[in-house]
Design an enzyme around this catalytic site. Structure first.
Site, PDB file in Angstrom:
ATOM      1  N   CYS A 118      -4.553   2.086   5.553  1.00 19.60           N
ATOM      2  CA  CYS A 118      -3.443   1.220   5.954  1.00 19.60           C
ATOM      3  C   CYS A 118      -2.950   1.478   7.373  1.00 19.60           C
ATOM      4  CB  CYS A 118      -2.291   1.333   4.947  1.00 19.60           C
ATOM      5  SG  CYS A 118      -1.628   2.996   4.717  1.00 19.60           S
ATOM      6  N   HIS A 153       3.011   3.686   2.168  1.00 17.80           N
ATOM      7  CA  HIS A 153       2.155   2.579   2.597  1.00 17.80           C
ATOM      8  C   HIS A 153       2.776   1.941   3.837  1.00 17.80           C
ATOM      9  CE1 HIS A 153      -0.613  -0.703   2.458  1.00 17.80           C
ATOM     10  NE2 HIS A 153       0.255  -1.603   2.036  1.00 17.80           N
ATOM     11  N   SER A 170      -4.879  -2.458   1.839  1.00 13.67           N
ATOM     12  CA  SER A 170      -4.373  -1.642   0.733  1.00 13.67           C
ATOM     13  C   SER A 170      -5.409  -1.634  -0.382  1.00 13.67           C
ATOM     14  CB  SER A 170      -3.046  -2.210   0.202  1.00 13.67           C
ATOM     15  OG  SER A 170      -2.646  -1.560  -0.988  1.00 13.67           O
TER      16      SER A 170
END
Length: 288
Positions: A118, A153, A170
């Site tokens: 990510c 994330h 992701s």
């Protein structure tokens, strides 16, 4: 999403190519540990110099493309690179480096065409969208938990003509790309929170960074955290406040306003001196 314990165990390649022997050995060992048919998989790949691997091509953004089409092409390219499940981070990202150094990493990602995670996807998105000056780009970070395990994330938020969307990668397809059709920043973040809930995750915190300059030669560092939000009662109001600043001001002006808020106890004379100092810095960075 990245598990904090997994991140600490992952091997990070120090941007050395071709990959050192120890990096290869680490990846083969990971296959042995995780894949039920590891012996056959390794035999079919290892040492086979004649294997043909398709290389994704960097998207060509034409003037005839709309902004939404350009963003879709960029996302398609990153998806073709694929998410990195190898247990090895191929590209070292130091978030405190100047933007120009991060853009050098993005160029290496394009050259090597290896899987990415990510944060690498955000760096690559910044590089590929630098050709679209009408689009504002800002980092969005999530902290969530699942069964007591913390996950982090990051994606790249985009804003154009009052519409919001996102670019990124992701493990979950619902936690990355979002088309440029959300009416507000709040709606975009609520969509991500809903998608997290569908993955049985609870979102604890969202960090919004400042808009990033389109100048790939800039020596400025990316401001990864400017506002920290929690999905509580004033969530929408704080989203709207940030979005209003985002639409009307540059990254420099937003940082300046934050400095004023932080130094609100200064006297009028001190505030005047601070303003003159900021204007002097601006002239040095952007001479007429």
């Amino acid at each position: 999403m990245a598990n904090e314990s997994e991140v600490s165990q992952n091997l990070v390649n120090k941007n050395v190519f071709p990959l050192p022997l120890e990096v290869w050995e680490s990846m083969w060992n990971r296959i042995n540990q995780l894949h039920p048919d590891s012996a056959n998989i390794i035999e079919s790949i290892r040492g086979k110099a004649t294997l043909k691997v398709p290389l994704p091509q960097q998207p060509i953004l034409k003037p005839s493309h709309t902004v939404s089409e350009k963003l879709e092409l960029i996302q398609k390219y990153m998806s073709e690179l694929q998410y990195d499940y190898t247990g090895t981070q191929f590209f070292e990202i130091k978030k405190g480096r100047p933007l120009c150094r991060l853009m050098d990493v993005a160029k290496t990602i394009i050259k090597e065409s290896l899987p990415i995670k990510c944060l690498e996807a955000v760096i690559l998105s910044l590089y590929l969208t630098s050709e679209i000056p009408s689009v504002q780009r800002f980092p969005i970070s999530f902290k969530s938990s699942f069964q007591g395990t913390v996950h982090k994330h990051i994606i790249l938020g985009v804003q154009y003509s009052g519409k919001y969307g996102a670019l990124g990668l992701s493990r979950r397809s619902t936690l990355m790309y979002k088309e440029l059709n959300f009416e507000s920043l709040h709606d975009l973040l609520q969509e991500f929170i809903k998608c997290y809930e569908e993955c049985y995750h609870r979102v604890h915190r969202i960090k919004l960074g400042l808009p990033v300059t389109h100048d790939c030669q800039s020596m400025e560092s990316v401001i990864w955290k400017f506002v920290v939000l929690k999905p509580d009662n004033d969530f929408k109001d704080r989203c709207d406040t940030f979005a209003k600043q985002l639409r009307r001001k540059t990254s420099f002006h937003m940082k300046y306003i934050a400095d004023l808020d932080h130094n609100s106890s200064l006297s009028d004379a001190e505030s005047s001196k601070m303003l003159k100092r900021q204007k002097t810095v601006t002239k040095r960075k952007h001479p007429s």
